[in-house]
Write a protein that holds these residues in place. Structure first.
Motif, PDB file in Angstrom:
ATOM      1  N   SER A  70       0.847  -1.187   0.000  1.00 24.92           N
ATOM      2  CA  SER A  70       0.000   0.000   0.000  1.00 24.92           C
ATOM      3  C   SER A  70       0.882   1.236   0.000  1.00 24.92           C
ATOM      4  O   SER A  70       2.102   1.150   0.209  1.00 24.92           O
ATOM      5  CB  SER A  70      -0.897   0.005   1.240  1.00 24.92           C
ATOM      6  N   VAL A  71       0.286   2.402  -0.219  1.00 24.45           N
ATOM      7  CA  VAL A  71       1.047   3.654  -0.208  1.00 24.45           C
ATOM      8  C   VAL A  71       1.772   3.856   1.125  1.00 24.45           C
ATOM      9  O   VAL A  71       2.977   4.141   1.144  1.00 24.45           O
ATOM     10  CB  VAL A  71       0.133   4.860  -0.528  1.00 24.45           C
ATOM     11  N   PRO A  72       1.092   3.714   2.288  1.00 22.82           N
ATOM     12  CA  PRO A  72       1.813   3.887   3.559  1.00 22.82           C
ATOM     13  C   PRO A  72       2.950   2.888   3.740  1.00 22.82           C
ATOM     14  O   PRO A  72       3.980   3.217   4.320  1.00 22.82           O
ATOM     15  CB  PRO A  72       0.717   3.682   4.619  1.00 22.82           C
ATOM     16  N   GLU A  73       2.782   1.660   3.255  1.00 21.75           N
ATOM     17  CA  GLU A  73       3.835   0.656   3.386  1.00 21.75           C
ATOM     18  C   GLU A  73       5.047   1.013   2.541  1.00 21.75           C
ATOM     19  O   GLU A  73       6.193   0.883   2.974  1.00 21.75           O
ATOM     20  CB  GLU A  73       3.289  -0.722   3.009  1.00 21.75           C
ATOM     21  N   VAL A  74       4.800   1.489   1.305  1.00 19.60           N
ATOM     22  CA  VAL A  74       5.917   1.932   0.465  1.00 19.60           C
ATOM     23  C   VAL A  74       6.663   3.067   1.151  1.00 19.60           C
ATOM     24  O   VAL A  74       7.897   3.091   1.197  1.00 19.60           O
ATOM     25  CB  VAL A  74       5.423   2.376  -0.926  1.00 19.60           C
ATOM     26  N   LEU A  75       5.911   4.009   1.701  1.00 20.52           N
ATOM     27  CA  LEU A  75       6.524   5.117   2.422  1.00 20.52           C
ATOM     28  C   LEU A  75       7.339   4.612   3.606  1.00 20.52           C
ATOM     29  O   LEU A  75       8.475   5.047   3.830  1.00 20.52           O
ATOM     30  CB  LEU A  75       5.443   6.089   2.913  1.00 20.52           C
ATOM     31  N   LEU A  76       6.760   3.683   4.369  1.00 17.90           N
ATOM     32  CA  LEU A  76       7.445   3.153   5.540  1.00 17.90           C
ATOM     33  C   LEU A  76       8.758   2.481   5.167  1.00 17.90           C
ATOM     34  O   LEU A  76       9.783   2.664   5.826  1.00 17.90           O
ATOM     35  CB  LEU A  76       6.537   2.142   6.257  1.00 17.90           C
ATOM     36  N   PHE A  77       8.760   1.728   4.081  1.00 15.10           N
ATOM     37  CA  PHE A  77       9.935   0.947   3.730  1.00 15.10           C
ATOM     38  C   PHE A  77      11.045   1.785   3.089  1.00 15.10           C
ATOM     39  O   PHE A  77      12.116   1.259   2.776  1.00 15.10           O
ATOM     40  CB  PHE A  77       9.548  -0.209   2.807  1.00 15.10           C
ATOM     41  N   THR A  78      10.799   3.068   2.885  1.00 19.58           N
ATOM     42  CA  THR A  78      11.870   3.948   2.401  1.00 19.58           C
ATOM     43  C   THR A  78      12.740   4.458   3.544  1.00 19.58           C
ATOM     44  O   THR A  78      13.663   5.248   3.312  1.00 19.58           O
ATOM     45  CB  THR A  78      11.300   5.162   1.634  1.00 19.58           C
ATOM     46  N   VAL A  79      12.470   4.020   4.776  1.00 17.68           N
ATOM     47  CA  VAL A  79      13.192   4.562   5.937  1.00 17.68           C
ATOM     48  C   VAL A  79      14.685   4.262   5.907  1.00 17.68           C
ATOM     49  O   VAL A  79      15.461   4.939   6.593  1.00 17.68           O
ATOM     50  CB  VAL A  79      12.603   4.036   7.269  1.00 17.68           C
ATOM     51  N   MET A  80      15.109   3.284   5.111  1.00 19.84           N
ATOM     52  CA  MET A  80      16.525   2.951   5.073  1.00 19.84           C
ATOM     53  C   MET A  80      17.332   3.880   4.175  1.00 19.84           C
ATOM     54  O   MET A  80      18.562   3.858   4.210  1.00 19.84           O
ATOM     55  CB  MET A  80      16.705   1.504   4.597  1.00 19.84           C
ATOM     56  N   THR A  81      16.671   4.702   3.371  1.00 17.25           N
ATOM     57  CA  THR A  81      17.386   5.554   2.418  1.00 17.25           C
ATOM     58  C   THR A  81      18.452   6.432   3.065  1.00 17.25           C
ATOM     59  O   THR A  81      19.579   6.491   2.567  1.00 17.25           O
ATOM     60  CB  THR A  81      16.402   6.425   1.614  1.00 17.25           C
ATOM     61  N   PRO A  82      18.153   7.145   4.173  1.00 12.55           N
ATOM     62  CA  PRO A  82      19.207   7.999   4.743  1.00 12.55           C
ATOM     63  C   PRO A  82      20.427   7.232   5.224  1.00 12.55           C
ATOM     64  O   PRO A  82      21.552   7.735   5.147  1.00 12.55           O
ATOM     65  CB  PRO A  82      18.508   8.702   5.920  1.00 12.55           C
ATOM     66  N   LEU A  83      20.223   6.012   5.691  1.00 14.54           N
ATOM     67  CA  LEU A  83      21.369   5.211   6.110  1.00 14.54           C
ATOM     68  C   LEU A  83      22.214   4.825   4.899  1.00 14.54           C
ATOM     69  O   LEU A  83      23.450   4.844   4.957  1.00 14.54           O
ATOM     70  CB  LEU A  83      20.908   3.962   6.860  1.00 14.54           C
ATOM     71  N   TYR A  84      21.548   4.493   3.790  1.00 14.12           N
ATOM     72  CA  TYR A  84      22.285   4.196   2.566  1.00 14.12           C
ATOM     73  C   TYR A  84      23.065   5.419   2.099  1.00 14.12           C
ATOM     74  O   TYR A  84      24.198   5.292   1.607  1.00 14.12           O
ATOM     75  CB  TYR A  84      21.330   3.732   1.460  1.00 14.12           C
ATOM     76  N   VAL A  85      22.460   6.598   2.231  1.00 16.63           N
ATOM     77  CA  VAL A  85      23.145   7.829   1.823  1.00 16.63           C
ATOM     78  C   VAL A  85      24.448   7.993   2.594  1.00 16.63           C
ATOM     79  O   VAL A  85      25.511   8.239   2.020  1.00 16.63           O
ATOM     80  CB  VAL A  85      22.234   9.053   2.035  1.00 16.63           C
ATOM     81  N   THR A  86      24.367   7.866   3.925  1.00 15.34           N
ATOM     82  CA  THR A  86      25.569   8.056   4.743  1.00 15.34           C
ATOM     83  C   THR A  86      26.585   6.939   4.514  1.00 15.34           C
ATOM     84  O   THR A  86      27.787   7.198   4.420  1.00 15.34           O
ATOM     85  CB  THR A  86      25.207   8.125   6.239  1.00 15.34           C
ATOM     86  N   LEU A  87      26.122   5.711   4.413  1.00 15.94           N
ATOM     87  CA  LEU A  87      27.045   4.593   4.237  1.00 15.94           C
ATOM     88  C   LEU A  87      27.765   4.663   2.894  1.00 15.94           C
ATOM     89  O   LEU A  87      28.978   4.430   2.810  1.00 15.94           O
ATOM     90  CB  LEU A  87      26.295   3.261   4.360  1.00 15.94           C
ATOM     91  N   ILE A  88      27.036   4.991   1.831  1.00 16.70           N
ATOM     92  CA  ILE A  88      27.658   5.085   0.506  1.00 16.70           C
ATOM     93  C   ILE A  88      28.686   6.202   0.482  1.00 16.70           C
ATOM     94  O   ILE A  88      29.795   6.047  -0.036  1.00 16.70           O
ATOM     95  CB  ILE A  88      26.581   5.303  -0.578  1.00 16.70           C
ATOM     96  N   ASN A  89      28.325   7.340   1.058  1.00  9.64           N
ATOM     97  CA  ASN A  89      29.267   8.464   1.086  1.00  9.64           C
ATOM     98  C   ASN A  89      30.507   8.123   1.903  1.00  9.64           C
ATOM     99  O   ASN A  89      31.646   8.414   1.511  1.00  9.64           O
ATOM    100  CB  ASN A  89      28.584   9.695   1.669  1.00  9.64           C
ATOM    101  N   ASP A  90      30.302   7.475   3.062  1.00  8.46           N
ATOM    102  CA  ASP A  90      31.433   7.113   3.910  1.00  8.46           C
ATOM    103  C   ASP A  90      32.316   6.053   3.248  1.00  8.46           C
ATOM    104  O   ASP A  90      33.545   6.068   3.387  1.00  8.46           O
ATOM    105  CB  ASP A  90      30.941   6.602   5.265  1.00  8.46           C
ATOM    106  N   MET A  91      31.699   5.129   2.530  1.00  6.93           N
ATOM    107  CA  MET A  91      32.475   4.111   1.821  1.00  6.93           C
ATOM    108  C   MET A  91      33.352   4.757   0.752  1.00  6.93           C
ATOM    109  O   MET A  91      34.522   4.380   0.580  1.00  6.93           O
ATOM    110  CB  MET A  91      31.535   3.088   1.182  1.00  6.93           C
TER     111      MET A  91
END
Length: 291
Positions: free
Chosen positions: A83-104
């Motif tokens: 559902s729309v709320p579930e898709v929104l909820l599952f995007t919560v990992m994006t900021p961690l990916y941003v920091t991890l990719i940049n740090d890598m």
């Protein structure tokens, strides 16, 4: 940050428009193709072919292929399982990916960025957690694919502009970003698309036109330009502001159930993450000055 907030408000409507009017009704790859094509048309007039070196143009195309082309492929498919709320909820990992990719890429780990990103994730999770159907695992993995692509593209774009050609007006090179996305989307539509599921109503065509010109064209340019104006921690946090905004829009305009208390608590945690990030940045800046 004001630019990122403005784009967040703009994109908050996109989740519901796709989930309510397009998902399962219009072929996902055609939707992606139309959005990327319209966005490309918007920026082609500004493109100056001889303004940057071929290798920089190629790097920008790779960013567009990841952040827009491949990401959209995952993103639209996710609405078939969630559902729309579930898709929104599952995007919560994006900021961690941003920091991890940049740090890598920097071969380091910035604890302040990591803490602020994790706080943002906790805030987003607090907003809405509910039982999901049997498509949970597949939907979750598809959204994570979209998140990784979205994070990789914006981090790459930010670094390329900062290190290669910070002097260039970004509107004159952003066409390469969309051309990279188009290079992915066209063969994907030809191979995987279903021409029998094209838009059938004026509303669907109108929504795709809006998503292509405004949400994709102007939205991605403004977002990536904003990304070059903030530190990587703030960029990570900004990625999760879309979640409460998207749920609020979904509730107000499409009458979906939402726990207002959870929304308030989660939003407060995300604001706390911004504050923590700011404090770490101040501390880091002071340490560099003393050194």
């Amino acid at each position: 940050m004001p630019i990122l907030i403005a784009v967040t408000l703009l994109w908050a409507f996109s989740f519901s428009l796709i989930g309510v009017y397009l998902a399962g009704q219009v072929d996902a790859w055609f939707s992606v193709l139309m959005r990327v094509t319209l966005a490309t048309v918007v920026f082609l007039p500004f493109l100056k072919l001889r303004q940057i070196e071929a290798k920089i143009a190629f790097k920008l195309m790779v960013c567009g292929a990841l952040q827009l082309g491949i990401m959209y492929g995952f993103y639209y498919q996710s609405f078939l399982y969630l559902s729309v709320p579930e898709v929104l909820l599952f995007t919560v990992m994006t900021p961690l990916y941003v920091t991890l990719i940049n740090d890598m890429l920097d071969r380091r780990l910035n604890i302040g960025f990591a803490i602020s990103a994790i706080l943002a994730i906790l805030g987003a999770v607090a907003i809405r957690y509910q039982g999901v159907d049997e498509g949970f695992i597949k939907g979750l993995l598809i959204v994570q694919g979209a998140n990784i692509c979205f994070a990789s593209g914006q981090v790459g774009y930010k670094r390329i502009i900062a290190k290669e050609r910070p002097d260039l007006p970004q509107r004159t090179v952003f066409g390469w970003f969309f051309l990279g996305a188009l290079a992915v989307v066209i063969p994907c539509f030809l191979a995987l698309g279903n021409p029998d599921k094209l838009p059938t109503t004026a509303l669907q065509w109108s929504i795709l036109t809006y998503l292509g010109i405004v949400a994709s064209g102007l939205g991605y340019f403004a977002w990536n330009k904003g990304a070059t104006m903030v530190d990587i921690g703030t960029l990570a946090i900004a990625n999760n502001l879309l979640i409460p905004a998207g749920i609020v829009v979904n509730v107000i305009f499409w009458n979906r159930d939402a726990d207002i208390l959870r929304l308030a608590i989660g939003g407060g945690i995300i604001l706390l993450a911004l504050w923590v990030n700011d404090k770490f940045n101040q501390k880091h800046a002071t340490a560099q000055t003393d050194a």
